[in-house]
Design a protein around this motif. Structure first.
Motif, PDB file in Angstrom:
ATOM      1  N   ILE A  95       0.839  -1.200   0.000  1.00 59.89           N
ATOM      2  CA  ILE A  95       0.000   0.000   0.000  1.00 59.89           C
ATOM      3  C   ILE A  95       0.873   1.249   0.000  1.00 59.89           C
ATOM      4  O   ILE A  95       0.595   2.227  -0.714  1.00 59.89           O
ATOM      5  CB  ILE A  95      -0.953  -0.023   1.205  1.00 59.89           C
ATOM      6  CG1 ILE A  95      -2.014  -1.101   0.989  1.00 59.89           C
ATOM      7  CG2 ILE A  95      -1.612   1.350   1.413  1.00 59.89           C
ATOM      8  CD1 ILE A  95      -2.903  -1.348   2.169  1.00 59.89           C
ATOM      9  N   ASP A  96       1.960   1.223   0.763  1.00 63.02           N
ATOM     10  CA  ASP A  96       2.894   2.346   0.747  1.00 63.02           C
ATOM     11  C   ASP A  96       3.438   2.591  -0.653  1.00 63.02           C
ATOM     12  O   ASP A  96       3.630   3.744  -1.065  1.00 63.02           O
ATOM     13  CB  ASP A  96       4.049   2.080   1.708  1.00 63.02           C
ATOM     14  CG  ASP A  96       3.649   2.183   3.178  1.00 63.02           C
ATOM     15  OD1 ASP A  96       2.616   2.825   3.462  1.00 63.02           O
ATOM     16  OD2 ASP A  96       4.367   1.631   4.028  1.00 63.02           O
ATOM     17  N   SER A  97       3.687   1.524  -1.390  1.00 61.18           N
ATOM     18  CA  SER A  97       4.233   1.681  -2.735  1.00 61.18           C
ATOM     19  C   SER A  97       3.239   2.372  -3.662  1.00 61.18           C
ATOM     20  O   SER A  97       3.615   3.199  -4.498  1.00 61.18           O
ATOM     21  CB  SER A  97       4.658   0.325  -3.313  1.00 61.18           C
ATOM     22  OG  SER A  97       3.541  -0.492  -3.632  1.00 61.18           O
ATOM     23  N   VAL A  98       1.943   2.054  -3.511  1.00 65.46           N
ATOM     24  CA  VAL A  98       0.919   2.734  -4.305  1.00 65.46           C
ATOM     25  C   VAL A  98       0.881   4.214  -3.957  1.00 65.46           C
ATOM     26  O   VAL A  98       0.817   5.087  -4.836  1.00 65.46           O
ATOM     27  CB  VAL A  98      -0.472   2.106  -4.080  1.00 65.46           C
ATOM     28  CG1 VAL A  98      -1.520   2.859  -4.903  1.00 65.46           C
ATOM     29  CG2 VAL A  98      -0.489   0.636  -4.446  1.00 65.46           C
ATOM     30  N   SER A 148      -3.698  -1.501 -15.892  1.00 63.61           N
ATOM     31  CA  SER A 148      -2.935  -2.689 -16.291  1.00 63.61           C
ATOM     32  C   SER A 148      -2.118  -3.311 -15.168  1.00 63.61           C
ATOM     33  O   SER A 148      -1.752  -4.486 -15.252  1.00 63.61           O
ATOM     34  CB  SER A 148      -1.994  -2.330 -17.446  1.00 63.61           C
ATOM     35  OG  SER A 148      -1.040  -1.356 -17.031  1.00 63.61           O
ATOM     36  N   PHE A 149      -1.819  -2.533 -14.119  1.00 63.81           N
ATOM     37  CA  PHE A 149      -0.929  -3.054 -13.086  1.00 63.81           C
ATOM     38  C   PHE A 149      -1.522  -3.005 -11.673  1.00 63.81           C
ATOM     39  O   PHE A 149      -1.621  -4.032 -11.001  1.00 63.81           O
ATOM     40  CB  PHE A 149       0.399  -2.305 -13.101  1.00 63.81           C
ATOM     41  CG  PHE A 149       1.363  -2.803 -12.053  1.00 63.81           C
ATOM     42  CD1 PHE A 149       2.003  -4.022 -12.208  1.00 63.81           C
ATOM     43  CD2 PHE A 149       1.616  -2.062 -10.912  1.00 63.81           C
ATOM     44  CE1 PHE A 149       2.879  -4.502 -11.232  1.00 63.81           C
ATOM     45  CE2 PHE A 149       2.481  -2.524  -9.932  1.00 63.81           C
ATOM     46  CZ  PHE A 149       3.123  -3.741 -10.090  1.00 63.81           C
ATOM     47  N   TRP A 150      -1.934  -1.831 -11.208  1.00 64.71           N
ATOM     48  CA  TRP A 150      -2.371  -1.720  -9.820  1.00 64.71           C
ATOM     49  C   TRP A 150      -3.686  -2.445  -9.565  1.00 64.71           C
ATOM     50  O   TRP A 150      -3.919  -2.935  -8.458  1.00 64.71           O
ATOM     51  CB  TRP A 150      -2.491  -0.260  -9.406  1.00 64.71           C
ATOM     52  CG  TRP A 150      -1.193   0.489  -9.344  1.00 64.71           C
ATOM     53  CD1 TRP A 150      -0.838   1.591 -10.077  1.00 64.71           C
ATOM     54  CD2 TRP A 150      -0.059   0.215  -8.501  1.00 64.71           C
ATOM     55  NE1 TRP A 150       0.419   2.020  -9.756  1.00 64.71           N
ATOM     56  CE2 TRP A 150       0.932   1.181  -8.783  1.00 64.71           C
ATOM     57  CE3 TRP A 150       0.212  -0.770  -7.540  1.00 64.71           C
ATOM     58  CZ2 TRP A 150       2.168   1.205  -8.134  1.00 64.71           C
ATOM     59  CZ3 TRP A 150       1.443  -0.748  -6.908  1.00 64.71           C
ATOM     60  CH2 TRP A 150       2.403   0.227  -7.199  1.00 64.71           C
ATOM     61  N   LEU A 151      -4.550  -2.512 -10.575  1.00 65.07           N
ATOM     62  CA  LEU A 151      -5.803  -3.276 -10.438  1.00 65.07           C
ATOM     63  C   LEU A 151      -5.551  -4.690 -10.944  1.00 65.07           C
ATOM     64  O   LEU A 151      -5.794  -5.019 -12.098  1.00 65.07           O
ATOM     65  CB  LEU A 151      -6.936  -2.601 -11.218  1.00 65.07           C
ATOM     66  CG  LEU A 151      -7.469  -1.301 -10.612  1.00 65.07           C
ATOM     67  CD1 LEU A 151      -8.435  -0.632 -11.569  1.00 65.07           C
ATOM     68  CD2 LEU A 151      -8.140  -1.562  -9.257  1.00 65.07           C
ATOM     69  N   GLN A 152      -5.031  -5.518 -10.077  1.00 70.18           N
ATOM     70  CA  GLN A 152      -4.643  -6.865 -10.446  1.00 70.18           C
ATOM     71  C   GLN A 152      -5.428  -7.882  -9.629  1.00 70.18           C
ATOM     72  O   GLN A 152      -5.983  -7.552  -8.586  1.00 70.18           O
ATOM     73  CB  GLN A 152      -3.138  -7.067 -10.203  1.00 70.18           C
ATOM     74  CG  GLN A 152      -2.740  -6.720  -8.780  1.00 70.18           C
ATOM     75  CD  GLN A 152      -1.236  -6.721  -8.563  1.00 70.18           C
ATOM     76  OE1 GLN A 152      -0.721  -7.635  -7.926  1.00 70.18           O
ATOM     77  NE2 GLN A 152      -0.552  -5.718  -9.093  1.00 70.18           N
ATOM     78  N   GLY A 153      -5.477  -9.118 -10.098  1.00 74.03           N
ATOM     79  CA  GLY A 153      -6.140 -10.174  -9.351  1.00 74.03           C
ATOM     80  C   GLY A 153      -7.648 -10.082  -9.443  1.00 74.03           C
ATOM     81  O   GLY A 153      -8.207  -9.359 -10.269  1.00 74.03           O
ATOM     82  N   ASN A 154      -8.324 -10.806  -8.559  1.00 71.04           N
ATOM     83  CA  ASN A 154      -9.785 -10.919  -8.622  1.00 71.04           C
ATOM     84  C   ASN A 154     -10.521  -9.929  -7.724  1.00 71.04           C
ATOM     85  O   ASN A 154     -11.741  -9.817  -7.805  1.00 71.04           O
ATOM     86  CB  ASN A 154     -10.201 -12.348  -8.233  1.00 71.04           C
ATOM     87  CG  ASN A 154      -9.674 -13.377  -9.223  1.00 71.04           C
ATOM     88  OD1 ASN A 154      -9.631 -13.125 -10.423  1.00 71.04           O
ATOM     89  ND2 ASN A 154      -9.258 -14.528  -8.717  1.00 71.04           N
ATOM     90  N   GLY A 155      -9.800  -9.240  -6.854  1.00 71.32           N
ATOM     91  CA  GLY A 155     -10.448  -8.292  -5.964  1.00 71.32           C
ATOM     92  C   GLY A 155     -10.887  -7.032  -6.695  1.00 71.32           C
ATOM     93  O   GLY A 155     -10.389  -6.715  -7.784  1.00 71.32           O
TER      94      GLY A 155
END
Length: 234
Positions: A95-98, A148-155
Motif C-alpha cells: 500500500i505504501d508503494s501505491v 494494467s498493473f495496480w488493479l490486479q487479481g480478482n479483488g
C-alpha cells in the motif's frame, strides 16, 4: 474534541481525510481552509502547516501534514478495520508503494491538467495549454498503469484486495477532480479505462454515504463551470 482536520473540500487529499474519518467513526472538528481565498497562506495556518497546504491535522498537541502521512497515522491510532492499512508488513508495504507512486504520477498529472485547463483563473492565473498537455500525458499514462498493473487479481480494489485501503480512497479522490471538466472531455479521458471506472464506482459504494458528502462542494463547482461554459457559447 481533540482531533482537528484543516481542509478545503475542493482539495482531493482533504476529501480523502474527511471521508476516511467519517467512514471509520473518528470524531473530529473540521476547520475549513479556503484555498481560493488564500487562507492557507495566513500566518496562523502557517504555524500548523509550514508548507501552507491542505490538509493538516492537529491531534491534541500533535500537528501533522501531508495527506498520506495523515491517513497512515489515523489508521494506526484509531483502531480502524485492518483492510485500510494492514498490520501485516508485506501488505502494508504494498500500500505504501501505491501511495508513493500516486504523488509523482497520478496526482502530478491530474493536477497539472485540471489546474491549467479549468482552475487557474479561479486563482487569478492564465490557462497554460502547454502545461495542460504535459499533465494530460502523465494523467493518461497513470490511468493506464492503474488499469494494467495496480488493479490486479480478482479483488475489486487496488492490489487485488477485496476491501478498500487508504490507497484506494486517496487515488479515487484524485480522479474525482475530473468532475469539473466538461462531460465530453471527462469521457474522452476516462472511457478507455473500464477497470478504472468500475474501481472508482466500487470505492464510492464502499464508502457511502460519506464519499458523496465529501464531494458535494466539488459538484457545486462543477455546475458553476458548466454554466460558465454554456454562457460563453451563447
Amino acid at each position: 474534541m481533540a482531533l482537528k482536520v484543516y481542509a478545503d473540500r475542493l482539495s482531493q487529499p482533504s476529501r480523502a481525510i474527511l471521508t476516511f474519518c467519517w467512514v471509520n467513526g473518528i470524531e473530529f472538528e473540521e476547520v475549513q481552509i479556503q484555498l481560493a481565498k488564500g487562507q492557507h497562506r495566513s500566518p496562523e495556518y502557517g504555524v500548523i502547516n509550514p508548507m501552507k497546504q491542505v490538509p493538516a491535522i492537529v491531534d491534541g498537541d500533535f500537528p501533522l501534514f501531508e495527506s498520506h502521512a495523515i491517513l497512515k497515522y489515523l489508521a494506526s491510532k484509531y483502531g480502524v478495520a485492518d483492510h485500510w492499512y494492514p498490520a501485516d508488513l508485506h501488505r502494508r508495504a504494498k500500500i505504501d508503494s501505491v501511495l508513493d507512486w500516486h504523488h509523482s504520477n497520478l496526482r502530478r498529472g491530474a493536477v497539472g491538467y485540471i489546474f491549467n485547463t479549468t482552475f487557474a483563473p479561479v486563482f487569478g492565473l492564465p490557462l497554460n495549454l502547454q502545461a495542460a498537455a504535459e499533465g494530460e500525458k502523465l494523467l493518461s499514462a497513470s490511468l493506464e498503469k492503474i488499469e494494467s498493473f495496480w488493479l490486479q487479481g480478482n479483488g475489486s480494489f487496488l492490489l487485488g484486495n477485496t476491501e478498500p485501503s487508504i490507497a484506494d480512497l486517496s487515488l479515487v479522490c484524485e480522479i474525482m477532480q475530473l468532475e469539473v471538466l466538461d462531460d465530453k472531455e471527462k469521457e474522452r479521458i476516462m472511457s478507455p479505462y473500464k477497470k478504472v471506472l468500475k474501481w472508482v464506482d466500487d470505492t464510492k459504494k464502499a464508502t457511502e454515504p460519506h464519499f458523496d458528502e465529501a464531494h458535494t462542494a466539488l459538484f457545486i463547482v462543477k455546475e458553476k463551470f458548466k454554466q460558465q461554459r454554456s454562457a460563453a457559447n451563447l
